[in-house]
Design a protein around this motif. Structure first.
Motif, PDB file in Angstrom:
ATOM      1  N   LEU A 117       0.826  -1.198   0.000  1.00  0.00           N
ATOM      2  CA  LEU A 117       0.000   0.000   0.000  1.00  0.00           C
ATOM      3  C   LEU A 117       0.862   1.250   0.000  1.00  0.00           C
ATOM      4  N   GLY A 118       1.933   1.233   0.790  1.00  0.00           N
ATOM      5  CA  GLY A 118       2.823   2.393   0.863  1.00  0.00           C
ATOM      6  C   GLY A 118       3.481   2.708  -0.466  1.00  0.00           C
ATOM      7  N   ARG A 119       3.928   1.665  -1.183  1.00  0.00           N
ATOM      8  CA  ARG A 119       4.555   1.885  -2.496  1.00  0.00           C
ATOM      9  C   ARG A 119       3.553   2.463  -3.485  1.00  0.00           C
ATOM     10  N   LEU A 120       2.326   1.954  -3.446  1.00  0.00           N
ATOM     11  CA  LEU A 120       1.291   2.457  -4.350  1.00  0.00           C
ATOM     12  C   LEU A 120       1.039   3.945  -4.101  1.00  0.00           C
ATOM     13  N   ALA A 124       1.855   7.138  -6.575  1.00  0.00           N
ATOM     14  CA  ALA A 124       0.783   8.065  -6.935  1.00  0.00           C
ATOM     15  C   ALA A 124       1.163   9.494  -6.608  1.00  0.00           C
ATOM     16  N   ALA A 125       1.902   9.692  -5.525  1.00  0.00           N
ATOM     17  CA  ALA A 125       2.283  11.039  -5.095  1.00  0.00           C
ATOM     18  C   ALA A 125       3.205  11.730  -6.097  1.00  0.00           C
ATOM     19  N   GLN A 126       3.852  10.965  -6.978  1.00  0.00           N
ATOM     20  CA  GLN A 126       4.757  11.553  -7.966  1.00  0.00           C
ATOM     21  C   GLN A 126       4.007  12.210  -9.121  1.00  0.00           C
ATOM     22  N   ARG A 180      -7.398   7.821   0.429  1.00  0.00           N
ATOM     23  CA  ARG A 180      -7.266   8.638   1.642  1.00  0.00           C
ATOM     24  C   ARG A 180      -5.812   8.848   2.011  1.00  0.00           C
ATOM     25  N   MET A 181      -5.011   7.805   1.903  1.00  0.00           N
ATOM     26  CA  MET A 181      -3.589   7.947   2.217  1.00  0.00           C
ATOM     27  C   MET A 181      -2.885   8.856   1.218  1.00  0.00           C
ATOM     28  N   ALA A 182      -3.420   8.951  -0.004  1.00  0.00           N
ATOM     29  CA  ALA A 182      -2.851   9.835  -1.025  1.00  0.00           C
ATOM     30  C   ALA A 182      -3.443  11.244  -0.950  1.00  0.00           C
TER      31      ALA A 182
END
Length: 372
Positions: A117-120, A124-126, A180-182
């Motif tokens: 999940l963290g890698r995804l 996405a943040a990039q 939500r994390m993004a």
């Protein structure tokens, strides 16, 4: 501000800002206090907690139960939360919980899910904007997951990120959690879905039609997104492409579009405020499909796309007609034209055509055909 409320003091609750919790934000201060008690108990794998005597009403515990069960996708260990009330006063007495995993297995599943999940979310943040980040998350969940109803445990987000096997509830919770994390507001929607759109057929909804998908907010507007229905499942006896990697038909629909095949279970949301879903600006069709419209003879445009197959490897060809009526009248002629042209070039297999409601586009799927 979150510090005005009692919030659970645990890692799972802090996975994303509390302000991203759509229904939790609608709880009163007292309900948030009760929520913290129940959430913390779930984080500790308790199966039962006694609530302070004559403190919380049945309405308050029912609202907290709804948020726990429907709006906490990070609680992968939880199967169900329910409650007991005093029969005479109707004050809440007990909260009860059942689990998918025990105290030993649950943390292992959570630990296995976190890096994926963290890698995804990091990838996405990039990207430049929320639309592209959402689309990246949406496609990633589709590509990493196989729809499977046979698995013993397939209803939670970890089934997507750890096992790559899930059903609609898992797809939707995985999407909610990653968005939500993004930093993208999202929640899981419960309702019903019907396979085919036919305005002349009266729908009869039942438990077999039960379905889950997502609500997502982009640039202040809310949309529906259904990653389960965009997963490339072969549907027997239906002209629906088996591969749809380029075209996300159920990405960011408004309510009018969604209602052609889906229906929200509004009974489940009594007492809650839902957003409106009217915008079209961030739909996949508005942002990603070709804007060029067929002018003159569509044969020339389609032949030009066929000629480009020598240097490219698309899974679809697309014709955008001026009107839906023209699209429908030329659909099978265009499909047969492409089929004949590819067979002459040595291709094997069958072209599958598809349309999507009121959009004047014709998608010609060649992803399952074999090149010479």
């Amino acid at each position: 501000p979150e510090n005005l409320y009692v919030v659970p003091d645990c890692e799972t609750f802090r996975m994303y800002p509390a302000s991203m919790r759509y229904f939790w934000m609608q709880l009163t201060a007292r309900e948030k206090e009760l929520f913290a008690l129940v959430y913390t108990a779930i984080d500790n794998y308790q199966t039962r907690i006694s609530l302070p005597r004559n403190t919380y009403t049945e309405e308050e515990i029912a609202r907290v139960r709804f948020v726990i069960n429907e709006d906490c996708p990070e609680l992968i260990q939880l199967r169900l939360c329910w409650y007991d009330c005093d029969s005479s006063t109707r004050m809440a007495t007990t909260a009860r919980m059942s689990y998918n995993y025990d105290r030993q297995w649950g943390p292992q599943r959570f630990a296995a899910m976190k890096p994926v999940l963290g890698r995804l979310v990091e990838q996405a943040a990039q990207l430049e904007n929320d639309f592209d980040r959402e689309l990246f998350i949406y496609k990633s969940i589709i590509f990493m997951t196989e729809y499977n109803t046979e698995s013993r445990q397939n209803q939670s987000a970890d089934c997507v990120f750890v096992d790559g096997i899930s059903v609609c509830a898992g797809y939707a919770d995985a999407m909610t959690l990653a968005c939500r994390m993004a930093g993208i507001p999202s929640f899981t929607v419960s309702g019903y879905a019907y396979l085919l759109y036919d305005p002349n057929v009266v729908r009869e909804w039942n438990e077999d039609n039960s379905h889950a998908w997502n609500a997502v907010q982009i640039n202040g507007n809310w949309y529906f997104a259904d990653s389960t229905w965009d997963d490339p499942l072969p549907l027997e006896n239906q002209e629906i492409p088996a591969t749809r990697s380029e075209y996300m038909l159920y990405f960011n629909l408004n309510e009018a579009e969604l209602n052609k095949t889906h229906e929200i279970d509004y009974n489940a949301y009594r007492g809650w405020t839902l957003p409106t879903f009217e915008a079209t600006e961030a739909s996949f069709f508005s942002r990603k499909l070709p804007y060029s419209v067929v002018e003159g003879d569509w044969h020339d445009e389609l032949q030009a796309q066929i000629d480009l197959l020598a240097t490219g490897n698309p899974s679809h060809l697309v014709l955008t007609f001026p009107t839906v009526q023209q699209r429908d009248s030329q659909r099978y002629s265009a499909s047969n034209f492409l089929q004949d042209a590819l067979v002459q070039l040595g291709w094997k297999g069958r072209v599958v055509s598809s349309t999507f409601f009121d959009y004047p586009i014709l998608i010609l799927d060649i992803g399952n055909m074999t090149r010479p």
